[in-house]
Every structure is written in C-alpha cells, then in structure tokens.
Scaffold this active site. Sequence first.
Site, short mmCIF file in Angstrom:
data_model
loop_
_atom_site.label_atom_id
_atom_site.label_comp_id
_atom_site.label_asym_id
_atom_site.label_seq_id
_atom_site.Cartn_x
_atom_site.Cartn_y
_atom_site.Cartn_z
N ASN A 151 66.86 42.78 11.85
CA ASN A 151 65.91 42.57 13.16
C ASN A 151 65.49 41.25 12.89
O ASN A 151 65.04 40.55 13.67
CB ASN A 151 64.98 43.37 13.31
CG ASN A 151 64.56 43.90 12.42
OD1 ASN A 151 64.64 44.24 11.44
ND2 ASN A 151 62.97 44.55 12.26
N LYS A 174 72.92 42.33 -0.14
CA LYS A 174 73.44 42.39 0.69
C LYS A 174 73.18 42.69 2.27
O LYS A 174 72.37 43.22 2.01
CB LYS A 174 74.51 43.90 0.50
CG LYS A 174 75.73 44.32 1.42
CD LYS A 174 76.09 44.54 2.74
CE LYS A 174 75.38 45.50 3.33
NZ LYS A 174 76.03 44.84 4.57
N GLU A 249 62.26 50.64 3.18
CA GLU A 249 61.90 50.77 4.40
C GLU A 249 62.10 50.79 5.27
O GLU A 249 63.19 49.62 5.74
CB GLU A 249 60.98 49.11 3.98
CG GLU A 249 60.15 49.25 3.17
CD GLU A 249 59.33 47.82 3.13
OE1 GLU A 249 58.73 47.31 1.99
OE2 GLU A 249 58.85 47.21 4.35
N CYS A 283 60.30 47.22 13.51
CA CYS A 283 60.66 48.86 12.96
C CYS A 283 59.04 49.38 13.08
O CYS A 283 58.23 50.44 13.57
CB CYS A 283 60.12 48.52 11.59
SG CYS A 283 59.39 47.42 11.02
#
Length: 480
Positions: A151, A174, A249, A283
């Site tokens: 995002n 990654k 997170e 988030c």
Amino acid sequence: MSFVAMLIGGNWVEAASGSRFAVTAPETGALLAEVPRAGATDVHRSVEAARQGFMDWYRLTPAQREAALLRAAEIVAAEGEQRFLDTLIDESGSAIRKARMEIAYTVDLLRTAAGESRRLYGETFPNDDPQRISMVVREPLGVVAVVSPYNAPLSLLAKMCAFPLAAGNSIVIKPSEETPLTALAFGRLLLDAGMPPATVNIVTGYGGECGAELVNHPDVRCIALTGSTATGIQVGQSALTKMRRMQLELGGKSAMLVLEDADPVHAAKIAAQGIFTHAGQICMANSRIVVANRVYDEFVQALKAEAESLHLGDLRDERTTYGPLINARAAEKVLEHIREAVSAGARLLTGGEILKGLVIKPTVLLEVPRDCAAWREESFGPVVSVVPAADLDEAIALANDSDYGLSASVLTNNLQWGLHAARRIKSGAVHIGMHAFQSNALAPIGGVGLSGVGRSGGHYSTEEFTEIKWISAEVGSLPV
Ligand code: NAD
C-alpha cells in the site's frame, strides 16, 4: 515485455530456476514488467550474501553509515520524482499526490534514520562489588528479513530498511508481489548511495514460497513484517518456534471519535481525509467513526457531501483523491463487507459500488450491526461505518470494541476531554484534533492487540533492531 532483475550480493540476477512473474497496473491492467520469481535457492543465496555483507557494513564507522543514508536521502530529495513517481502511480495505483507524499516522507525517514547511526547508546550501572564494573553495550542483530506490503511500497519500505541499516544490520527485502518494481528501484538507490553491495539484497517472489522461505531461514536473526494480521500470525508463530526477534506491523480498524463540541462540517472534512486517502488502503485509516448524538445528523450529511464531492479521475490528475484498489480480490472483499452489512440491516448512505475498473465509490454505512465484518474486520477500502454515541463513556467503549488497536483519533476543541479519551482508548496512538492516519519519522508506530508487536520509528526502531549485552569486568580495586 521488459524484465527487471533482483538484487543479490550487489548483482542484478534472474531466479535460479529462470521463472518470472508479471507485474500489472491496477488502473489499466497493463503489463508493466516481469521480475524473477525467487525460490528457495535464491533466498538461500540472498541470506548468505547478507551474512557476508553484514560485516562490510557493521565495520564502517557510525559516521560512515550515517553518510551513506544521508546520501540516499539527498538523492531522493533531488531525483525522487524521476526515480519513483511513475512506478508508484503505475504499479501501486497511487494518485499523484499520494505518490509525492511517499517520496517526501522517504527523504525524511532516511535523514532521521541516518542520525540514529550515531545513537547506539549503551549504559553502565553500579555494582556492589567495588572490584567490578558493569556495562551494557548495544549491538546489531545481523541479517534482518524485511517483508513489506503493497500500500505504501516506497515510504514503508524505506522505514523498514533505513532503521535496521542505521543500527548496523544487513537486510534481505521481500517486497509485496504486487509492488516489486518500487522495491527494486529503492535497492538501486541504496547502491547508488554507496552502500557496500551485499548489505542490501532483494528477492522478488510470492509470500507463501519466497517469503516463507526467507522468514524461516536459519541465518535470519530478525523479521520485520508489515502486512495483514493473518500473515503476521503465521510468520510470528513460526518465528517463535525458533525464538527469532520480530517486529510486526499489522492491520487496523481505527476509530475516530467526534465529540459533542466539534464542528460537524470541519470534522467531516477531516474524517473523509482519514478514510478515503489511497482508497482506504492505509493501515491507520479511520474506518469506524463514533459521533456524539448532538452533532450526529449534521456530521452524517456533511460526510455524505464530502464523499460525493471527491474527484476520482486519472491518477496523474492533481485533483484525484484516489484510484483503484490493488487487485480484483481486494475489491471483491470490500464489496462483500458492504453487501454483508447491508443485508444485516445497515443503511447505505452513499457509494457501495464500483465506479470503474477497480475503483470503488467512497462508501458510508450507518447502523452497521457490530458483528458485521464492516465493523469488526479490516476492509482496506474506501468504506466507513458511522455510529452515534450518547456520551463520552459510550464513545470510548465503542472505540474499544475492536480486536485491533493501531491508531485512533478524537475530534474536539476540549483538550481535557481529548486527553481523557486518549488515555482510555486501547491503541498504539491517539491523535486529538486530527484524523488517525498520521506519520512522523521519530514516532513509535505500531499497535496493540491484533495490530502487531513492537514499534518502528526513531530510537524505537533502534531498540527493535539491536540486542543489548551485559559485559562485566573484574578490574581490581579502584580508588574511590
Ligand atoms: P499481506 O499480509 O498479504 O502481505 C505482506 C507481505 O507478506 C507481502 O510481501 C507478502 O508477500 C508477504 N507474505 C504473505 N504470506 C507470507 C508468508 N506466509 N510468509 C512470509 N511472507 C508472507 O499484506 P498486504 O496485503 O501486502 O498489505 C496490506 C496489509 O498490511 C493490511 O492489513 C494493512 O493494514 C497492513 N499494513 C500495516 C501497516 C502498519 O504500520 N501496521 C502499514 C501498512 C500496511
């Protein structure tokens, strides 16, 4: 179609198997490039490279590590748009204003992390035996696996890499399979800034194969994962069996409280920014809004007007607030949350459908039953549930009616009420007079409950990505 290689040990390489996967643009569906589909062999090579790269990096002085991170910051300040803007827009479906925000924040993060290179503080403590001294030294962990989401593919990645690097660790990244091109451009930036080649490695691939292989690799000392709670639980469980450090997170279902003294029209403007930026794929987006009865009707009408006035045009149009969701699966999940809520009795005030492609209209739901996914689960889309509250106690109870706790917001002009609410809301952060989506490179970002474990930003990251060691020495009698 163009091919972009991944970065292992300072070399741009194919996957050992030769397999690749395609990266597409969410706005148009166009194929952007192919990247390597990394597997176990590639992960093994990247961790081995990072293990060797660790000493090249850690043996530099703090000032040299600081200088490399500052050089990276200055390159982004000078050439950020040229290096990242088109990729951010095309690959992650970011509107141009959001893409610029990420580039500017990346400069800030790199500069802030650079300063942390000099602050690996230890301490001494008193010893009852006068012949002994005790000290605590702070050391890097070694190889950190950085597993990142789609995002905010540049600024989040910059944060996830810059602080572990400042603390002297090497990294294997990654990136999300949706946004590898931004990550590869970030890797090129770090090489251009003069980092020792094997310090930063990038393997592009799918979470279940390349990501799982990386986080389970025996030479990885710490896992930094930003992603969904489901992935966090899976990765965290296996990390724990190996007693591996981890900083997770994860998802959120942030609440905004609009108290009775707030200006409902101004509050609606702030609320709309907090939920509709990047189509709610944030988030910390305030996807639940609790409004005092006294201002509820006015707030709801103003929020409807805000939602319906948003410009959802071309991503390169400066007026555009947001564009598509990342893929069809993500869009279907959001629509399913809306459908379920409406069939359970919620009122659809506005939106609730596709505008075009993967763009969902800004959606406001009222009277959502509290067992619906739209209230309980992260939708990660442009949809918000608004509920009334009789008083501050009820508002706080509604805010706390969630398994998540990443960020929250309280809109009031009464600081005392705001602070009272802030102390009682279960959340990693509470912002008064603002929406819940806030960033600051020095702030401890992270959550409670299903929103994750650990904090990132400023010296909080340094603590996460270093180990402390007690050293004591028998020094004979010292003059007092
Ligand atoms: P995701 O969990 O699907 O993927 C995140 C990363 O994990 C990707 O790189 C993916 O390939 C990898 N992955 C998936 N399965 C894995 C496995 N078994 N082993 C190792 N790696 C694996 O998340 P996403 O959809 O890319 O991102 C959106 C999510 O991220 C949302 O839930 C959002 O709230 C969260 N997020 C949290 C924060 C925060 O600061 N708390 C910030 C941004 C995004």
